[in-house]
Scaffold this active site. Structure first.
Site, mmCIF file in Angstrom:
data_model
loop_
_atom_site.group_PDB
_atom_site.id
_atom_site.type_symbol
_atom_site.label_atom_id
_atom_site.label_comp_id
_atom_site.label_asym_id
_atom_site.label_seq_id
_atom_site.Cartn_x
_atom_site.Cartn_y
_atom_site.Cartn_z
ATOM 1 C CE LYS A 9 -3.922 -2.322 2.213
ATOM 2 N NZ LYS A 9 -4.911 -2.306 3.339
ATOM 3 C CE1 TYR A 49 -9.447 -3.032 0.266
ATOM 4 C CE2 TYR A 49 -8.631 -0.912 -0.505
ATOM 5 C CZ TYR A 49 -8.425 -2.109 0.165
ATOM 6 O OH TYR A 49 -7.197 -2.373 0.733
ATOM 7 C CG PHE A 57 -13.979 1.195 7.022
ATOM 8 C CD1 PHE A 57 -13.382 0.614 5.918
ATOM 9 C CD2 PHE A 57 -14.903 0.449 7.752
ATOM 10 C CE1 PHE A 57 -13.690 -0.687 5.541
ATOM 11 C CE2 PHE A 57 -15.221 -0.853 7.380
ATOM 12 C CZ PHE A 57 -14.615 -1.414 6.263
ATOM 13 N NE ARG A 85 -6.761 -12.365 4.395
ATOM 14 C CZ ARG A 85 -7.501 -11.252 4.463
ATOM 15 N NH1 ARG A 85 -7.235 -10.220 3.639
ATOM 16 N NH2 ARG A 85 -8.466 -11.134 5.322
ATOM 17 C CB THR A 91 -7.762 -6.096 9.380
ATOM 18 O OG1 THR A 91 -8.272 -7.152 8.564
ATOM 19 C CG2 THR A 91 -8.040 -4.755 8.737
ATOM 20 N NE ARG A 102 -2.434 -5.872 6.936
ATOM 21 C CZ ARG A 102 -3.562 -6.397 6.434
ATOM 22 N NH1 ARG A 102 -4.150 -7.415 7.066
ATOM 23 N NH2 ARG A 102 -4.086 -5.921 5.330
ATOM 24 C CG ASN A 112 -3.812 -2.608 6.791
ATOM 25 O OD1 ASN A 112 -3.647 -2.213 5.629
ATOM 26 N ND2 ASN A 112 -4.912 -3.212 7.175
ATOM 27 C CG HIS A 115 -5.017 -6.084 -0.694
ATOM 28 N ND1 HIS A 115 -6.233 -6.220 -0.078
ATOM 29 C CD2 HIS A 115 -5.085 -6.848 -1.818
ATOM 30 C CE1 HIS A 115 -7.010 -7.013 -0.820
ATOM 31 N NE2 HIS A 115 -6.326 -7.397 -1.881
ATOM 32 C CD GLU A 126 -8.526 -8.701 -4.268
ATOM 33 O OE1 GLU A 126 -7.410 -9.194 -3.961
ATOM 34 O OE2 GLU A 126 -9.400 -8.428 -3.413
HETATM 35 N N1 LIG Z 1 -11.243 2.309 10.340
HETATM 36 C C1 LIG Z 1 -11.576 1.080 9.947
HETATM 37 N N2 LIG Z 1 -10.978 0.563 8.865
HETATM 38 C C2 LIG Z 1 -11.329 -0.677 8.477
HETATM 39 C C3 LIG Z 1 -12.288 -1.458 9.170
HETATM 40 N N3 LIG Z 1 -12.425 -2.641 8.543
HETATM 41 C C4 LIG Z 1 -11.590 -2.590 7.507
HETATM 42 N N4 LIG Z 1 -10.923 -1.412 7.468
HETATM 43 C C5 LIG Z 1 -9.928 -0.987 6.489
HETATM 44 O O1 LIG Z 1 -10.322 -1.406 5.201
HETATM 45 C C6 LIG Z 1 -9.357 -2.297 4.646
HETATM 46 C C7 LIG Z 1 -10.070 -3.418 3.934
HETATM 47 O O2 LIG Z 1 -10.803 -4.165 4.892
HETATM 48 P P1 LIG Z 1 -10.825 -5.755 4.852
HETATM 49 O O3 LIG Z 1 -10.817 -6.208 3.451
HETATM 50 O O4 LIG Z 1 -11.947 -6.192 5.713
HETATM 51 O O5 LIG Z 1 -9.463 -6.110 5.606
HETATM 52 P P2 LIG Z 1 -8.198 -6.897 5.071
HETATM 53 O O6 LIG Z 1 -8.632 -7.915 4.069
HETATM 54 O O7 LIG Z 1 -7.393 -7.339 6.230
HETATM 55 O O8 LIG Z 1 -7.388 -5.704 4.396
HETATM 56 P P3 LIG Z 1 -7.070 -5.506 2.843
HETATM 57 O O9 LIG Z 1 -5.936 -6.412 2.604
HETATM 58 O O10 LIG Z 1 -6.731 -4.058 2.712
HETATM 59 O O11 LIG Z 1 -8.280 -5.889 2.035
HETATM 60 C C8 LIG Z 1 -8.515 -2.771 5.830
HETATM 61 O O12 LIG Z 1 -7.185 -3.024 5.443
HETATM 62 C C9 LIG Z 1 -8.601 -1.624 6.812
HETATM 63 O O13 LIG Z 1 -7.585 -0.671 6.594
HETATM 64 C C10 LIG Z 1 -12.901 -0.880 10.321
HETATM 65 O O14 LIG Z 1 -13.748 -1.477 10.973
HETATM 66 N N5 LIG Z 1 -12.506 0.389 10.664
HETATM 67 MG MG LIG Z 2 -9.635 -7.424 2.310
#
Ligand SMILES: Nc1nc2c(ncn2[C@@H]2O[C@H](COP(=O)(O)OP(=O)(O)OP(=O)(O)O)[C@@H](O)[C@H]2O)c(=O)[nH]1
Ligand SMILES: [Mg+2]
Length: 137
Positions: A9, A49, A57, A85, A91, A102, A112, A115, A126
């Site tokens: 990222k 996304y 968010f 993962r 996350t 992370r 973070n 991805h 993707e």
């Molecule tokens: N502030 C906030 N950010 C969130 C939350 N859930 C997800 N995010 C953000 O949105 C991104 C995508 O969410 P997810 O796909 O659920 O998480 P992930 O798969 O671990 O992360 P990605 O690899 O970025 O897709 C995350 O990396 C977080 O930065 C939340 O509850 N609050």
């Molecule tokens: Mg994700």
């Protein structure tokens, strides 16, 4: 052999962590099938996304992911999606185990560093969003 989509990222690129991330996947035994630096525009952010559009968010997430260059990669190997993962950690970086990307390089839930696709279907989707077939080796 499965393929997964991994992306450093904008904050990971700005902090010079691309080589660190690539090295971890190489040492784990994955094969690199595609890699490029690019800027994500609003349209691509909404497609990547899509599942998060409308959540509280989403706007900060879209602003962050479009804020600077990213490095997109396709890695291939046994159980690539799940292993990637696990290597990234959960996350919220503050909860991510030491030894994960992370958990070693971030304290942030929003910024973070990396991805990784969360399933085989999202990996295929993707990879198709970020790479043309002739860009994969
Ligand atoms: N502030 C906030 N950010 C969130 C939350 N859930 C997800 N995010 C953000 O949105 C991104 C995508 O969410 P997810 O796909 O659920 O998480 P992930 O798969 O671990 O992360 P990605 O690899 O970025 O897709 C995350 O990396 C977080 O930065 C939340 O509850 N609050
Ligand atoms: Mg994700």
């Amino acid at each position: 052999m499965d393929r997964t989509f991994v992306m450093v990222k904008p904050n990971g690129v700005a902090r010079g962590l691309v080589g660190e991330v690539v090295a971890r996947f190489e040492r784990r035994g994955f094969t690199l099938r595609g890699m490029k630096a690019l800027r994500i525009d609003r349209e691509l952010a909404e497609r990547h996304y899509a599942e998060h559009i409308g959540k509280p968010f989403f706007e900060p997430l879209a602003a962050f992911i479009t804020s600077g260059p990213v490095v997109a990669m396709v890695w291939e190997g046994r159980d690539a999606v799940a292993v990637a993962r696990a290597m990234m950690g959960v996350t919220d970086s503050a909860q991510a185990a030491p030894g994960t990307i992370r958990g070693d390089f971030s304290l942030s839930k929003e910024e973070n560093v990396v991805h990784g696709s969360d399933g085989l279907e999202s990996a295929a989707r993707e990879i198709g969003l970020f790479f043309r077939e002739d860009e994969l080796v």
